[in-house]
Design an enzyme around this catalytic site. Structure first.
Site, PDB file in Angstrom:
ATOM      1  N   CYS A 120       0.837  -1.208   0.000  1.00  0.00           N
ATOM      2  CA  CYS A 120       0.000   0.000   0.000  1.00  0.00           C
ATOM      3  C   CYS A 120       0.867   1.251   0.000  1.00  0.00           C
ATOM      4  O   CYS A 120       2.007   1.240   0.455  1.00  0.00           O
ATOM      5  CB  CYS A 120      -0.852   0.018   1.255  1.00  0.00           C
ATOM      6  SG  CYS A 120      -1.804  -1.475   1.457  1.00  0.00           S
ATOM      7  N   ARG A 153       4.369   0.785  -6.490  1.00  0.00           N
ATOM      8  CA  ARG A 153       4.391  -0.156  -5.368  1.00  0.00           C
ATOM      9  C   ARG A 153       3.385  -1.283  -5.563  1.00  0.00           C
ATOM     10  O   ARG A 153       3.422  -2.279  -4.845  1.00  0.00           O
ATOM     11  CB  ARG A 153       4.058   0.580  -4.060  1.00  0.00           C
ATOM     12  CG  ARG A 153       5.087   1.607  -3.661  1.00  0.00           C
ATOM     13  CD  ARG A 153       4.567   2.522  -2.572  1.00  0.00           C
ATOM     14  NE  ARG A 153       4.356   1.837  -1.315  1.00  0.00           N
ATOM     15  CZ  ARG A 153       5.274   1.650  -0.377  1.00  0.00           C
ATOM     16  NH1 ARG A 153       6.489   2.109  -0.579  1.00  0.00           N
ATOM     17  NH2 ARG A 153       5.008   1.029   0.733  1.00  0.00           N
ATOM     18  N   TRP A 213      -2.959  -2.390  -1.708  1.00  0.00           N
ATOM     19  CA  TRP A 213      -2.570  -3.687  -2.251  1.00  0.00           C
ATOM     20  C   TRP A 213      -3.169  -4.698  -1.276  1.00  0.00           C
ATOM     21  O   TRP A 213      -2.718  -4.848  -0.159  1.00  0.00           O
ATOM     22  CB  TRP A 213      -1.049  -3.786  -2.300  1.00  0.00           C
ATOM     23  CG  TRP A 213      -0.582  -4.972  -3.075  1.00  0.00           C
ATOM     24  CD1 TRP A 213      -0.515  -5.089  -4.424  1.00  0.00           C
ATOM     25  CD2 TRP A 213      -0.102  -6.195  -2.541  1.00  0.00           C
ATOM     26  NE1 TRP A 213      -0.041  -6.328  -4.761  1.00  0.00           N
ATOM     27  CE2 TRP A 213       0.226  -7.025  -3.638  1.00  0.00           C
ATOM     28  CE3 TRP A 213       0.082  -6.693  -1.257  1.00  0.00           C
ATOM     29  CZ2 TRP A 213       0.726  -8.306  -3.482  1.00  0.00           C
ATOM     30  CZ3 TRP A 213       0.581  -7.981  -1.097  1.00  0.00           C
ATOM     31  CH2 TRP A 213       0.890  -8.760  -2.211  1.00  0.00           C
ATOM     32  N   GLU A 245      16.233 -23.889  -9.939  1.00  0.00           N
ATOM     33  CA  GLU A 245      15.874 -22.483  -9.751  1.00  0.00           C
ATOM     34  C   GLU A 245      17.086 -21.570 -10.009  1.00  0.00           C
ATOM     35  O   GLU A 245      16.957 -20.536 -10.660  1.00  0.00           O
ATOM     36  CB  GLU A 245      15.314 -22.278  -8.334  1.00  0.00           C
ATOM     37  CG  GLU A 245      14.954 -20.847  -7.969  1.00  0.00           C
ATOM     38  CD  GLU A 245      13.912 -20.183  -8.869  1.00  0.00           C
ATOM     39  OE1 GLU A 245      13.315 -20.855  -9.724  1.00  0.00           O
ATOM     40  OE2 GLU A 245      13.725 -18.959  -8.725  1.00  0.00           O
TER      41      GLU A 245
END
Ligand code: F6R
Length: 608
Positions: free
Chosen positions: A2, A27, A75, A481
């Site tokens: 947020c 963001r 968010w 990975e």
């Protein structure tokens, strides 16, 4: 994550709030809103979706009069993106408005307490308890009321609050979430990130945990965590704006790698309460958990690699078979699924087309589905029967880093929770695991604190054409990975092989000077990997070994060594991947590549 902005001064607040929110867009967010004090009442405008919608709705803020206000890009964490869940949140009477970034861990008991006292709630958020707490704790003084309210809160927060009774003021406080106070000429600001106010002021105060700021247009008063007023030193910002958006880092990928300790903390900490693993959103029927006979993990790319580590965790602790599949394979292979099976879909974005299709395939066969997802309100999060969120915050760089490590942490939490419910971990084992998980973020911080050696090694190998990764067991899953991370951003051909499989074909590619990155962090199979290291060195390979600290023997067989501290075999991959992420980053950067947006790749693969 947020974004927060607040303004008090002589100018109309809403256009300033909107402009700053625009600068906080990077963001990541899914809804936006503003609260402004006008005629001694608080007016709120908020909505789900892009900021532009809020700008259109208020004619770029012009339709919202008032010179004091707070704004927010949300968010979603608690509650899906919607009008009611958007910030600012008003208290029941509408006299207080709050914007919040962070997670209130004890919001449920607080909400129950406030409901019992007659306060009303409109949202599913943790934040709404704060606006109602402001009213509950009202001392007739905004700063004192905020101090009293935050005494009830556990978790992380950056807060901006308004009171209709003090119409010139904003009060602000933070704990474990960012908040900055900006000082202008006859106007003052609060903000999550400095770049959003750089066009307004370059004089800022960096708030410490527990400090409270009270902003009037002409003055800012600071209180320490004990409520004592004190003089705070300001700081003059002289950085350039684009660097500041990335928190001073050159790339989002580096910023996100460095955010991993925080992301792990946020993911792990709220899930362990009083020695028990408590996974929000997972109200599984205890009898069904006991009857669980197989787990299918389905995902793509790095999330699939995380799933492979989940297999190791789940099989080890539950003693039931765990199948891990790539979503684009699973969806077409007609998997055998039974009512006592669980399908776990892992996805950072929650929007990956093949993973969505796999989820629907499983649901269509009547099997229970559980999603491990980072983006709240995404398709996978909404459609799965149960969702376990990774609280990593928005990931902007295409190559996932904190998304991946928090997925592995979530799988460890899921394992412990299921083992606890099935009675397969003793109290002592659960305690041990709890202690290790709690230590993990600090251990990650330690690994990330010094990357000079990784950087040096990247400078030795950045112009190689092929780089091989080998490992056994969990080190092989980790190799996959490490190799993916390297190839996707550096464009260097790389492949990962189970160390024991090399001599069944791939070893023919090893020539004098070929770089082989050998992973030997798993204690059980380390000696076998050492034999494989010797095999490739005998063919002229240069070996870079990744091993545990104090593993002296590796020095004698490898050309270069990177070490990670030992935590425990099951969680080690979360630490061991960190130097490999950094290696990939530095190799890509030395090649002059666009690290955050590698060619041909998209952050979210929404097509098959
Ligand atoms: C690699 C990477 C991808 C994603 C994959 C799945 O760095 O980011 O391999 O892991 O595309 O994406 P999600 O997790 O969003 O489903």
């Amino acid at each position: 994550m947020c974004g927060i902005i607040g303004y008090t001064g002589p100018r109309q607040a809403a256009p300033i709030l909107l402009d700053a929110l625009k600068k906080l867009e990077y963001r990541g967010y899914d809804s936006a809103g503003m609260a402004v004090i006008s005629l001694d009442a608080i007016q709120v405008r908020k909505m789900r979706g892009r900021l532009q919608l809020l700008a259109n709705m208020t004619r770029d803020g012009r339709d919202l009069p008032g010179t004091v206000g707070i704004g927010h890009t949300r968010w979603a964490t608690h509650g899906e993106p919607s009008y009611y869940n958007s910030h600012p949140h008003l208290s029941s009477s509408g006299r207080f408005a709050v914007v919040h970034n962070g997670i209130i861990e004890n919001y449920r008991p607080l909400k129950d307490m406030l409901i019992a006292k007659g306060y009303t709630f409109l949202s599913a958020t943790d934040t709404e308890v704060i606006s109602n707490l402001m009213e509950y704790c009202d001392q007739g003084d905004l700063a004192r009321t905020l101090m009293a309210a935050v005494k009830h809160l556990q978790g992380s927060y950056a807060l901006g609050v308004l009171s209709a009774d003090e119409p010139d003021r904003i009060a602000a406080v933070r704990r474990d979430s960012p908040l900055i106070v900006g000082r202008g000429e006859g106007e003052n600001f609060i903000v999550s990130d400095i770049p959003a106010i750089l066009s307004l002021t370059r004089d800022v105060y960096l708030m410490k945990d527990g400090e409270v700021a009270l902003l009037d247009p002409e003055k800012i008063t600071f209180f320490d965590p004990y409520g004592e007023q004190f003089d705070k030193e300001s700081f003059h910002v002289d950085w350039d704006v684009s660097a500041a958006e990335k928190g001073g880092y050159e790339h989002f990928m580096m910023k996100e790698m460095m955010e991993q300790p925080t992301a792990l903390r946020e993911t792990i900490r709220p899930r362990i309460k009083d020695g028990r693993f408590v996974l929000d959103g997972l109200q599984l029927d205890p009898d069904w958990v006991k009857s669980l006979s197989m787990v299918h993990i389905v995902a793509c790319g790095s999330a699939y690699h995380a799933g492979r580590l989940g297999k190791n965790l789940l099989e080890g602790r539950l003693g039931i078979p765990v199948d891990v599949d790539i979503a684009s394979e699973f969806r077409y292979r007609q998997p055998i699924l039974k009512p006592e099976h669980l399908v776990v879909i892992i996805s950072q974005s929650g929007e990956t087309a093949d993973s969505i299709a796999a989820l629907r395939e499983a649901k269509g066969k009547g099997v229970k589905t559980l999603a491990i997802v980072n983006v709240v309100g995404s398709t996978i999060a909404r459609e799965a029967d149960y969702t376990l969120y990774t609280w990593a915050g928005p990931e902007i760089a295409v190559a996932t880093t904190k998304g991946y490590t928090t997925q592995v942490a979530a799988l460890a939490l899921l394992t412990c929770c299921l083992a606890q419910e099935r009675g397969q971990m003793s109290g002592e084992e659960l305690q041990q695991m709890e202690a290790l998980l709690m230590k993990l973020p600090d251990a990650a911080e330690e690994v990330l604190s010094d990357h000079k050696e990784v950087q040096r090694l990247a400078s030795l190998f950045f112009n190689h054409k092929d780089i091989f990764f080998i490992g056994r067991g969990i080190d092989y899953s980790l190799s996959l990975e490490g190799s993916l991370k390297l190839k996707e951003i550096s464009y260097i051909h790389s492949e990962a092989q189970p160390a024991g499989e090399l001599k069944h074909g791939t070893i023919s590619l090893i020539q004098p000077g070929t770089l082989v990155i050998a992973l030997a962090t798993g204690k059980r199979l380390r000696d076998k990997t050492i034999s494989n290291i010797q095999e490739v060195r005998a063919r002229g390979a240069v070996v870079l070994a990744l091993c545990l600290e104090h593993d002296e023997e590796i020095e004698s067989v490898a050309d270069h060594v990177l070490r990670v501290p030992f935590l425990c075999e099951e969680l080690e991959p979360i630490l061991a991947i960190l130097p490999l992420q950094l290696f990939a980053y530095y190799v890509a950067a030395l090649n002059g590549n666009d690290v955050d947006k590698p060619r041909n790749l998209a952050k979210s693969v929404t097509v098959e």
